[in-house]
Design a protein around this motif. Structure first.
Motif, mmCIF file in Angstrom:
data_model
loop_
_atom_site.group_PDB
_atom_site.id
_atom_site.type_symbol
_atom_site.label_atom_id
_atom_site.label_comp_id
_atom_site.label_asym_id
_atom_site.label_seq_id
_atom_site.Cartn_x
_atom_site.Cartn_y
_atom_site.Cartn_z
ATOM 1 N N PRO A 93 17.165 5.055 -8.348
ATOM 2 C CA PRO A 93 16.835 5.570 -7.003
ATOM 3 C C PRO A 93 15.333 5.733 -6.785
ATOM 4 O O PRO A 93 14.883 5.771 -5.642
ATOM 5 C CB PRO A 93 17.526 6.940 -6.969
ATOM 6 N N ASP A 94 14.536 5.813 -7.842
ATOM 7 C CA ASP A 94 13.090 6.010 -7.678
ATOM 8 C C ASP A 94 12.328 4.712 -7.415
ATOM 9 O O ASP A 94 11.155 4.739 -7.071
ATOM 10 C CB ASP A 94 12.493 6.682 -8.925
ATOM 11 N N ILE A 95 12.984 3.606 -7.647
ATOM 12 C CA ILE A 95 12.286 2.325 -7.418
ATOM 13 C C ILE A 95 12.803 1.709 -6.120
ATOM 14 O O ILE A 95 13.957 1.316 -6.017
ATOM 15 C CB ILE A 95 12.494 1.349 -8.597
ATOM 16 N N LYS A 96 11.944 1.702 -5.101
ATOM 17 C CA LYS A 96 12.365 1.229 -3.781
ATOM 18 C C LYS A 96 12.231 -0.296 -3.668
ATOM 19 O O LYS A 96 11.315 -0.876 -4.255
ATOM 20 C CB LYS A 96 11.504 1.883 -2.683
ATOM 21 N N PRO A 97 13.107 -0.904 -2.871
ATOM 22 C CA PRO A 97 12.998 -2.355 -2.663
ATOM 23 C C PRO A 97 11.683 -2.721 -1.978
ATOM 24 O O PRO A 97 11.122 -1.917 -1.235
ATOM 25 C CB PRO A 97 14.162 -2.676 -1.727
ATOM 26 N N GLN A 98 11.207 -3.922 -2.236
ATOM 27 C CA GLN A 98 9.957 -4.416 -1.639
ATOM 28 C C GLN A 98 10.210 -5.762 -1.000
ATOM 29 O O GLN A 98 10.916 -6.575 -1.575
ATOM 30 C CB GLN A 98 8.949 -4.713 -2.743
ATOM 31 N N LEU A 99 9.596 -5.996 0.143
ATOM 32 C CA LEU A 99 9.698 -7.334 0.721
ATOM 33 C C LEU A 99 8.462 -8.109 0.290
ATOM 34 O O LEU A 99 7.348 -7.816 0.712
ATOM 35 C CB LEU A 99 9.827 -7.255 2.241
#
Ligand code: NI
Length: 218
Positions: free
Chosen positions: A152-158
């Motif tokens: 949960p601490d690593i957010k998706p990146q575009l």
């Protein structure tokens, strides 16, 4: 362009070569992935048109030099294979062109397929990345690369560049947001768009259930 019988033989020998080459893959790019992409590409071509021989050959060879599979800097295995079989030079070049146009290189990186054949093979490959099989393949790939299911601490990146996208080591769930949920709107053909709708919904349902369970809500 060779005769029908010659073309059948070329497809047959390429199929055997690829079957052996991908026999032991555990990253979701095994022979059955290739076979599904071939079958789907031919199914789309039945509606959308295109040269069936070139489509089938490109589908069979499309992952042979894929950067994800660690072949990025090698001498092209596709070129090598095509130079070994009795294929028309012109056809060999078109097949290589199709394959070069197929791969996804990041959310913000445009990968444009120009010919109808490239559009169809790209769509077939992308359809196999979504839906139930897409989910299964994504976790197989993540396991193969030793990634967490979710953090949960690593957010998706575009990713806006292919370099950035290539380097990501993010948990597998992020891949849904970085690639898989974007594919529905990037289909080239109408036939593929229609198939993508249901597969897309299935992934959204899966993610909803996944996070409910993650948070002990269900
Ligand atoms: Ni593929």
């Amino acid at each position: 362009m060779g005769s029908n019988i010659q073309q059948k033989e070329l497809v047959f020998s390429t199929e055997n070569f690829i079957k052996q080459h991908f026999a032991t893959d555990s990253s979701g790019h095994d022979w059955f992935h290739i076979d599904r992409v071939r079958n789907m590409a031919l199914k789309i071509a039945a509606v959308e048109g295109g040269n069936l021989f070139l489509i089938e050959m490109a589908a069979l060879l499309h992952d042979l030099d894929d950067w994800k599979l660690g072949n990025g800097d090698d001498v092209s295995k596709t070129k090598h294979w095509l130079s070994q079989i009795a294929i028309d030079q012109e056809d060999a070049k078109v097949i290589e062109d199709i394959i070069n146009q197929v791969s996804f290189k990041g959310a913000g990186v445009e990968t444009k397929a120009e010919s109808v054949e490239a559009k169809i093979v790209q769509d077939a490959d992308r359809l196999d990345a979504i839906g139930a099989i897409g989910i299964a393949r994504t976790f197989a790939y993540g396991g193969n690369k030793q990634r967490l299911l979710h953090d949960p601490d690593i957010k998706p990146q575009l990713h806006n560049s292919f370099e950035e996208y290539k380097k990501t080591t993010a948990p597998t769930i992020n891949h849904f947001y970085e690639k898989l949920l974007l594919l529905k709107d990037r289909m080239n053909t109408k036939a593929a768009q229609e198939i993508a709708e249901e597969r897309h919904r299935f992934m959204e349902d899966f993610l909803e259930q996944f996070f409910s369970e993650w948070n002990c809500k269900k």
